[in-house]
Design an enzyme around this catalytic site. Structure first.
Site, PDB file in Angstrom:
ATOM      1  N   HIS A  21      47.202  52.426  33.268  1.00 16.87           N
ATOM      2  CA  HIS A  21      47.601  51.909  34.569  1.00 16.87           C
ATOM      3  C   HIS A  21      48.714  50.865  34.429  1.00 16.87           C
ATOM      4  O   HIS A  21      49.661  50.846  35.211  1.00 16.87           O
ATOM      5  CB  HIS A  21      46.383  51.292  35.253  1.00 16.87           C
ATOM      6  CG  HIS A  21      46.613  50.872  36.660  1.00 16.87           C
ATOM      7  ND1 HIS A  21      46.779  51.774  37.678  1.00 16.87           N
ATOM      8  CD2 HIS A  21      46.707  49.654  37.230  1.00 16.87           C
ATOM      9  CE1 HIS A  21      46.964  51.131  38.804  1.00 16.87           C
ATOM     10  NE2 HIS A  21      46.936  49.833  38.560  1.00 16.87           N
ATOM     11  N   HIS A  59      45.806  53.715  44.848  1.00 15.87           N
ATOM     12  CA  HIS A  59      44.520  53.031  44.703  1.00 15.87           C
ATOM     13  C   HIS A  59      43.411  54.067  44.783  1.00 15.87           C
ATOM     14  O   HIS A  59      42.494  53.972  45.591  1.00 15.87           O
ATOM     15  CB  HIS A  59      44.353  51.927  45.757  1.00 15.87           C
ATOM     16  CG  HIS A  59      44.250  50.571  45.147  1.00 15.87           C
ATOM     17  ND1 HIS A  59      43.499  49.558  45.658  1.00 15.87           N
ATOM     18  CD2 HIS A  59      44.803  50.073  44.017  1.00 15.87           C
ATOM     19  CE1 HIS A  59      43.603  48.482  44.893  1.00 15.87           C
ATOM     20  NE2 HIS A  59      44.392  48.773  43.896  1.00 15.87           N
ATOM     21  N   ARG A  70      52.433  42.881  48.304  1.00 14.47           N
ATOM     22  CA  ARG A  70      52.862  41.778  47.437  1.00 14.47           C
ATOM     23  C   ARG A  70      53.951  42.219  46.451  1.00 14.47           C
ATOM     24  O   ARG A  70      54.765  41.405  46.025  1.00 14.47           O
ATOM     25  CB  ARG A  70      51.660  41.180  46.706  1.00 14.47           C
ATOM     26  CG  ARG A  70      50.775  40.344  47.624  1.00 14.47           C
ATOM     27  CD  ARG A  70      49.741  39.559  46.846  1.00 14.47           C
ATOM     28  NE  ARG A  70      48.849  40.426  46.081  1.00 14.47           N
ATOM     29  CZ  ARG A  70      47.832  41.108  46.594  1.00 14.47           C
ATOM     30  NH1 ARG A  70      47.569  41.033  47.876  1.00 14.47           N
ATOM     31  NH2 ARG A  70      47.075  41.862  45.834  1.00 14.47           N
ATOM     32  N   GLY A 130      58.356  53.691  41.190  1.00 19.47           N
ATOM     33  CA  GLY A 130      57.205  54.429  41.691  1.00 19.47           C
ATOM     34  C   GLY A 130      55.955  54.059  40.943  1.00 19.47           C
ATOM     35  O   GLY A 130      55.849  52.966  40.386  1.00 19.47           O
TER      36      GLY A 130
END
Lengths: 746, 237
Positions: A46, A92, A113, A530
């Site tokens: 991740h 997510h 954010r 991305g």
């Protein structure tokens, strides 16, 4: 955990033995137990993009107007007049599978954010969602929870959710996809970056306190989901607080205006560890950070928890020392924490201490630059079998087929979803969700200009041909933008795949990236950044390869941007582009016949550009009263959707054209066959010659299909012999089918 | 006109109100931080929409106790025009400046879409330039807009012409189908007994420019501006 963790057990933090050796090589020593945990999160897929980084280099990241490409918190494009847009997509998926509401809510908060970190004010959100079939109770619980989470967070922070897509497929039952796109607006001169610099500058923590939520979230996102995930991985899901998120937006923008902020970054995945190491690594500097100064939610948190917590609504700033008090005062005014937790040092070393006790000291790059792999790839042989279309089933009554397609969740009205989202706050929304193919936001800063946004992806097509599927997604986004008169600026891509260590999965990833790259090059637009999400697998297997494309475009004059709704009786309905559609890999075959096969058609981008050019010109010239891309369900669905949206009937005759994928005698291929580069435009009768002239100049086919009028939708296929009316349905009947999701989401 | 737009932490329509008043209508606007305690030199006060303090308690409940609210109350008691939009309406209810209370929408979901409202009273500064029965098309965007008042209070506010707007069909008929949130008697906006304090759930600031699909909201602001200008002493010479 830090006490029980064996110093030599890399597997416990998700690393391989070889990665452990690489850490030793970089450090010239064994890492401490705490350091190993930091490597565990930073070298997770991740955070580290280990399996994707080398492949992503194929994506075009240059072009006129590009101010910031991949490698920052968001990409940035120049839009002229001293203004720029920052945008980015974020997934997510795993948090949303385990805790749909909070998973989706924090997905919204996180991407906002990222855009904020560029100094931009977030002005729009879009969501691309994938669920299992909605008659499945678990898929339904996830879907309604995700929608509620997006609404809960997005509505409160006052950023309009202006578009998106929802597609269902059994292959997403165990692993839904929640990809969120945020677009922000910033003056070119006010662009912010995340590169730490200036030894002696202070490192300031701002926002919410750090708690024990989301610990190990990055690692959790880098594993496959299994039966125990829903029970055991709850603590890996962050809990969002949109109120604090809203305060953080205002406080951060106000703090940036002080001129004292050198750099900033969101504390998202891997929290403080990621923010400190990445910011320092980008600047080629080091940082001294005293963890006891981090504002905590509870006593007794261990160093590893403080460092790996993914508590939401936190940012890390590098600030000129003389401005520190001024900047901190801004955050305190907004009721937020602001604490100087360290300083930038020249020597490129990240030194973490707790109460003066050294915990870790290592070059930032060792954490921030995870190793990059070139995984094995092999083409799944079964694709060739899937491309073969066996004898097609007999044609059903086209009326039934049309109703089935309109009721299918991918096509059906999403009104019951987007009415739960505030899509009009910030007074920019000109083309609202459901009203057109792309959302249009006016820019009063640059009136009458505006921005257009669309997001598209097609896992079912990519499962059959990831290269073509990815190209089709880019082509559809560009078509959506053309329908509102927008010229594409750039793309952000959300790449959702299964386990990259499976060679067949990785092959699909490589193919999809290659398709995206070729398509964006053909359109001469960059991919500004991305997200990659791997390990989207459940006990039921991997998800279909799902590249999601979000495209941002510029509209010259938003007053001309049409919606998709037909506008007035007597208007002429024109098909721009070749009539030819194909049944292979079509939504029609999949939903009406249960046949998930055939090779998706490819896009001829030279033709595509010419077709879109005609539509854009027609919009700019004020000719187009409506414009709607022919996507899932072909010409029949596109015409029906425009009719429903306008509450106006139609009478159209669709030419049979020529068909490569099916015998031309099939009416279903004419009505429901799919192909890119086909757009339904309606114009007044007087405007028809002007539209035809535009088309002739571009050597683009145009066909008058019929007229708007009445209260019924009538469609016929033009064939030799006596005309036959294939579809004759009332608007009411069609709308009932089209509103199939109302009972689920409303 | 010099209007003050109060900014609570969590307000999110403050910038939109400022944009319309300053950018579209050319008025003088003061952005008033909730922590201030005085409202000097203002002709009107606007409490914008949003989620003040996150609305984690009842919507508007915490904002109603903000440092600025005593000044808003004094301004209202002196007859100054106060407009609460959406969350601002909820704040005015919680502050006791308007009668009644807000419940969660009967559909239990946030609702964002255009609605029609009918002008029921033109005796307020915000509606005096409108016609009774006039239909306005404005967007709503709220989860707690289900207006409630106990029967006796409801009778009082109806009798004393304090219902200013009702949700209606496009043709002006007040029918249950036009009610987006379950509000008693389709009530969309109410005013104080004196008429100078108005709260409404729909967002006039989101419907003040043709490009956004409706200019009906601007009529409410223009009515307010005309009222304020009419109260000014006419300059002599």
């Amino acid at each position: 955990m830090s006490t029980t963790l064996s110093r030599l057990d890399p597997q416990a933090v998700g690393l391989t033995k070889a990665e452990y050796e690489e850490i030793r090589r970089r450090l010239g020593r064994d890492p401490s137990a705490l350091e190993l945990q930091l490597f565990g999160v930073m070298w997770s897929e991740h955070c580290g993009y280990k399996h994707s980084r080398l492949t992503l280099r194929a994506l075009p990241a240059e072009g006129p107007g590009l101010l910031q490409g991949p490698g920052e918190n968001a990409g940035v494009m120049d839009i002229g007049g001293g203004w720029a847009v920052a945008f980015k997509v974020e997934s997510h998926n795993h948090p949303s599978a385990v805790d749909p509401y909070n998973g989706a809510a924090t997905g919204v908060g996180g991407i906002i954010r990222d855009v904020l970190a560029m100094g931009a004010r977030p002005i729009a959100l879009l969501d691309s969602l994938r669920f299992g079939p909605l008659d499945d109770p678990r898929a339904r619980r996830i879907a309604t929870g995700v929608v509620a989470g997006i609404a809960g967070y997005g509505n409160c922070i006052g950023v309009p959710t202006v578009g998106g897509e929802i597609l269902v497929d059994p292959r997403y039952r165990g692993n839904p996809l929640v990809n969120v796109v945020c677009l922000g607006l910033v003056r070119r001169d006010d662009l912010a970056r995340s590169k730490a610099s200036g030894p002696g500058n202070v490192v300031m923590y701002v926002g919410a306190r750090t708690g024990r939520d989301g610990i190990g979230g990055a690692a959790f996102a880098s594993e496959e989901l299994d039966e125990r995930s829903e029970r055991d991985d709850r603590s890996s899901v962050q809990i969002g607080d949109p109120f604090t998120g809203k305060l953080l937006i205002e406080a951060t923008l106000e703090a940036l205006r002080t001129g004292g902020v050198v750099a900033l970054q969101d504390m998202g995945a891997a929290g403080l560890t990621c923010a400190t190491s990445e910011m320092a690594a980008r600047g080629g500097v080091g940082m001294d950070v005293a963890l006891e100064r981090v504002p905590l939610r509870e006593d007794g948190m261990r160093a590893d928890e403080i460092l790996r917590s993914e508590s939401q609504e936190r940012m890390l700033l590098v600030v000129h020392p003389e401005a520190a008090e001024r900047v901190a005062a801004v955050f305190r005014k907004w009721g937020l924490n602001a604490a100087v937790i360290g300083e930038v040092v020249a020597e490129p070393e990240l030194r973490l201490t707790l109460g003066g006790r050294p915990l870790a000291a290592l070059p930032p790059y060792t954490l921030a630059d995870a190793p990059a792999y070139r995984p094995a790839a092999s083409e799944p042989q079964r694709l060739w079998d899937l491309w073969k279309l066996e004898a097609l089933p007999p044609e059903p009554d086209p009326r039934d087929a049309l109703m089935t397609l309109l009721a299918f969740p991918d096509i059906a009205s999403k009104r019951s979803v987007y009415e739960q989202y505030d899509h009009s706050v910030q007074v920019r929304t000109v083309v609202a969700p459901g009203a057109g193919d792309a959302a249009v936001l006016r820019l009063h800063e640059l009136a009458p200009k505006g921005l257009a946004l669309a997001v598209d992806g097609n896992g079912a097509l990519c499962a059959l041909d990831p290269y073509r599927g990815a190209r089709l997604a880019v082509a559809e986004c560009a078509a959506d933008l053309a329908c509102v008169g927008a010229v594409p600026l750039g793309v952000t891509d959300g790449l959702n795949f299964g386990n990259p260590e499976d060679p067949e999965v990785f092959w699909t990833f490589r193919q999809a990236v290659s398709g995206l790259a070729d398509a964006c090059r053909a359109l001469r637009i960059p991919v500004v950044g991305g997200n990659v999400s791997f390990y989207n697998e459940s006990p039921e297997g991997p998800i279909p390869p799902t590249p999601i494309v979000a495209m941002v475009g510029l509209v010259d004059d938003v007053r001309n941007s049409p919606g998709m709704a037909f506008r007035a009786d007597g208007d002429v309905i024109v098909l721009v582009g070749e009539p030819t559609g194909e049944l292979a890999a079509s939504t029609y075959l999949r939903t009406v016949h249960g046949v998930d096969a055939g090779r998706p058609r490819d896009v001829d981008f030279e033709v595509h550009q010419r077709v879109l050019g005609v539509v854009r010109e027609a919009v700019r010239a004020g000719l187009a009263r409506s414009a709607h891309d022919c996507a899932e369900g072909g010409i029949a669905v596109a015409v029906a959707e425009s009719a429903i949206a306008g509450s106006l009937g139609v009478d159209v005759v669709v030419p049979a054209g020529s068909h490569r994928g099916a015998p031309s005698s099939r009416r279903d291929a004419v009505l429901f066959g799919e192909a890119p580069s086909r757009i339904i435009v309606s114009v007044t009768e007087h405007a028809v010659p002007a539209l035809f002239t535009l088309a002739a100049q571009a050597d683009v086919a145009v066909t008058v299909l019929g007229r708007v009028g009445g209260a019924r939708v009538r469609m016929a296929v033009a064939t030799e012999g006596p005309p036959r009316r294939d579809v004759d349905l009332s608007l009411e009947e069609l709308r009932n089918a089209y509103d199939s999701l109302t009972g689920i989401f409303a | 006109m010099r209007a003050g737009v109060v900014i609570f932490p969590g307000s999110n329509c403050d910038r939109d109100c400022v944009h319309v008043l300053r950018g579209v209508l050319g008025q003088d606007v003061a952005e008033v931080w909730h922590g201030e305690t005085a409202l000097e030199g203002l002709d009107a006060v606007i409490l914008p929409g949003g989620f003040a303090y996150g609305d984690y308690l009842r919507a508007g409940a915490v904002a109603a106790t903000s440092p600025i609210m005593p000044a808003v109350r004094a301004f209202a008691q002196a007859g100054g025009p106060v407009l609460g939009i959406c969350n601002g309406f909820q704040v005015l209810l919680e502050a006791g400046l308007l009668p009644g209370a807000m419940l969660r929408n009967h559909v239990q979901k946030f609702q964002c879409r255009p609605v029609h409202i009918r002008v029921e009273s033109t005796r307020t500064p915000f509606t005096r330039a409108l016609r009774e029965g006039q239909v306005l098309r404005l967007p709503i965007a709220h989860g707690e807009g289900n207006y409630y008042a106990p029967p006796a209070l409801l009778a009082t506010i109806q009798d004393s012409e304090q219902v200013v707007f009702r949700y209606c069909a496009p043709d002006g008929r007040v029918v249950p189908e036009a009610n987006p949130n379950g509000s008693l008697n389709n009530i969309a906006g109410v005013c104080s007994p004196g008429g100078n304090v108005l709260g409404l759930m729909p967002h006039p600031e989101r419907a003040s420019e043709a490009i956004l699909g409706s200019e009906d909201g601007r009529l409410i602001f223009e009515s307010l501006i005309a009222f304020v200008e009419s109260r000014r002493p006419v300059p002599v010479g």
